[in-house]
Design an enzyme around this catalytic site. Structure first.
Site, PDB file in Angstrom:
ATOM      1  N   HIS A 204     -14.094   3.803   6.958  1.00 54.41           N
ATOM      2  CA  HIS A 204     -13.244   2.629   6.728  1.00 54.41           C
ATOM      3  C   HIS A 204     -13.589   1.944   5.399  1.00 54.41           C
ATOM      4  O   HIS A 204     -13.940   0.762   5.343  1.00 54.41           O
ATOM      5  CB  HIS A 204     -13.366   1.623   7.879  1.00 54.41           C
TER       6      HIS A 204
ATOM      7  N   ILE B 221       0.835  -1.202   0.000  1.00 59.81           N
ATOM      8  CA  ILE B 221       0.000   0.000   0.000  1.00 59.81           C
ATOM      9  C   ILE B 221       0.867   1.248   0.000  1.00 59.81           C
ATOM     10  O   ILE B 221       0.625   2.191  -0.767  1.00 59.81           O
ATOM     11  CB  ILE B 221      -0.959  -0.009   1.205  1.00 59.81           C
TER      12      ILE B 221
ATOM     13  N   GLU C  27     -14.454   1.565  16.033  1.00 62.40           N
ATOM     14  CA  GLU C  27     -15.328   1.609  14.857  1.00 62.40           C
ATOM     15  C   GLU C  27     -16.564   0.742  15.087  1.00 62.40           C
ATOM     16  O   GLU C  27     -16.466  -0.307  15.723  1.00 62.40           O
ATOM     17  CB  GLU C  27     -14.552   1.115  13.628  1.00 62.40           C
TER      18      GLU C  27
ATOM     19  N   ILE D 275      -4.933   5.669   6.657  1.00 59.10           N
ATOM     20  CA  ILE D 275      -5.724   4.610   6.015  1.00 59.10           C
ATOM     21  C   ILE D 275      -5.274   3.243   6.520  1.00 59.10           C
ATOM     22  O   ILE D 275      -5.630   2.227   5.931  1.00 59.10           O
ATOM     23  CB  ILE D 275      -5.617   4.688   4.472  1.00 59.10           C
ATOM     24  N   ALA D 276      -4.524   3.226   7.634  1.00 58.73           N
ATOM     25  CA  ALA D 276      -3.975   1.984   8.169  1.00 58.73           C
ATOM     26  C   ALA D 276      -4.918   1.395   9.215  1.00 58.73           C
ATOM     27  O   ALA D 276      -5.847   0.658   8.886  1.00 58.73           O
ATOM     28  CB  ALA D 276      -2.588   2.244   8.749  1.00 58.73           C
ATOM     29  N   ARG D 277      -4.681   1.721  10.481  1.00 57.02           N
ATOM     30  CA  ARG D 277      -5.535   1.324  11.587  1.00 57.02           C
ATOM     31  C   ARG D 277      -5.589   2.482  12.568  1.00 57.02           C
ATOM     32  O   ARG D 277      -4.611   3.201  12.769  1.00 57.02           O
ATOM     33  CB  ARG D 277      -4.992   0.080  12.301  1.00 57.02           C
TER      34      ARG D 277
END
Length: 315
Positions: A281, A158, A263, A232-234
């Site tokens: 997400h 990514i 989330e 955009i990871a965690r």
């Protein structure tokens, strides 16, 4: 007779259709499997499908005495207790790189939306303020991407695709990761050094104990008042309270977030800020990515039930 597979996390039924055509799926709908199925049903389960971020500990594995494979739908596997799985001789697989292009696209989208204040501009038109020629300090000219220093934290599949897309926008790319790679971008020896250099910091690192809250108040301060954060990871990689404070007191200029500490994310002080762009997400949520992830899940399950090593094991 089709092999039985437990669906551990909550997935849209449409995402399981192709997999369900090959295997008999026992869908727990995101609830504890023991609440949905009897011990006799669970005792024979040899494989399960889970979302990588869903907590899956040894205690749950012990509810499935025949379990031999945990297959993550997606590239992530941070929710799976890998040590517990190894102790029980349970193989763990995932979908490496299957959604990399999709996630990279969203990273760049969030970067552009945040730095160009797209949501503010959209509201400026919708509210009638533009037509009324009403001044807005949020509509002042902003720096573009061309010539901007963009730091990428994590240079896996990514991270590489994000870097390539930023370079196509004529941005200057630097990166930090656990090891140096043969890529045409500047390498920094630490996250602090990268944050001090760049004006946009994109988080693309894998979640784990070593990256928990690694983006803290000190890193945000180094990013600076003209800096932007994109994640955009965690959500666990960022100290979200520190981020909220940095955005509120203008330690940094703005942020684009697709992931959160918890989330789904409920409205709060963070969602009220005009200098933040939020998405639910959806980094890997494209048609192409889902097909690729399903391909990996099917390949892993077919390999396991055929007595072969998983096609895409977590290494």
């Amino acid at each position: 007779m089709r092999e039985k597979v437990l669906v551990y996390s909550r997935f849209a039924k449409s995402l399981m259709q192709r997999i369900g055509a090959r295997f008999e799926l026992m869908d727990a709908a995101g609830k504890p499997p023991q609440d949905m199925f009897g011990p006799d049903q669970l005792s024979g389960i040899r494989a399960m499908i889970t979302a990588g971020g869903t907590p899956l500990r040894g205690e749950m594995m012990d509810q499935l005495p025949s379990l031999g494979a945990i297959v993550c739908y997606g590239t992530g596997y941070d929710g799976v207790d890998l040590a517990a799985a190894a102790q029980r001789s349970i193989a763990v697989g995932h979908s490496p790189g299957a959604n990399a292009a999709s996630v990279a696209e969203l990273a760049v989208t969030l970067m552009l939306a945040a730095t160009r204040r797209l949501l503010v501009a959209d509201n400026y038109v919708r509210s009638g303020d533009w037509a009324a020629a009403k001044p807005s300090p949020m509509m002042r000219p902003q720096a573009g991407i061309a010539g901007r220093k963009v730091g990428v934290y994590g240079m896996g599949e990514i991270g590489r695709k994000i870097a390539a897309r930023v370079a196509a926008f004529e941005g200057e790319v630097g990166y930090f990761s656990r090891s140096r790679h043969e890529v045409p971008y500047g390498y920094f020896p630490s996250l602090a050094a990268l944050a001090d250099w760049c004006s946009v910091l994109v988080i693309a690192v894998r979640a784990g104990a070593d990256t928990h809250h690694v983006v803290n108040a000190d890193i945000l301060a180094k990013l600076g008042q003209d800096g932007y954060l994109v994640n955009i990871a965690r959500g666990s990689v960022i100290d979200q309270d520190a981020l909220l404070q940095a955005l509120t007191d203008k330690t940094i200029a703005g942020a684009g977030l697709d992931v959160y500490a918890k989330e789904p994310y409920a409205p709060d002080a963070l969602t009220a800020l005009p200098n933040v762009v939020l998405t639910p997400h959806i980094g890997g949520h494209t048609l192409e990515s889902h097909v690729a992830m399903q391909d990996c899940v099917i390949a892993n399950l077919e390999s396991f039930f055929a007595g072969r090593p998983l096609a895409y094991p977590v290494r």
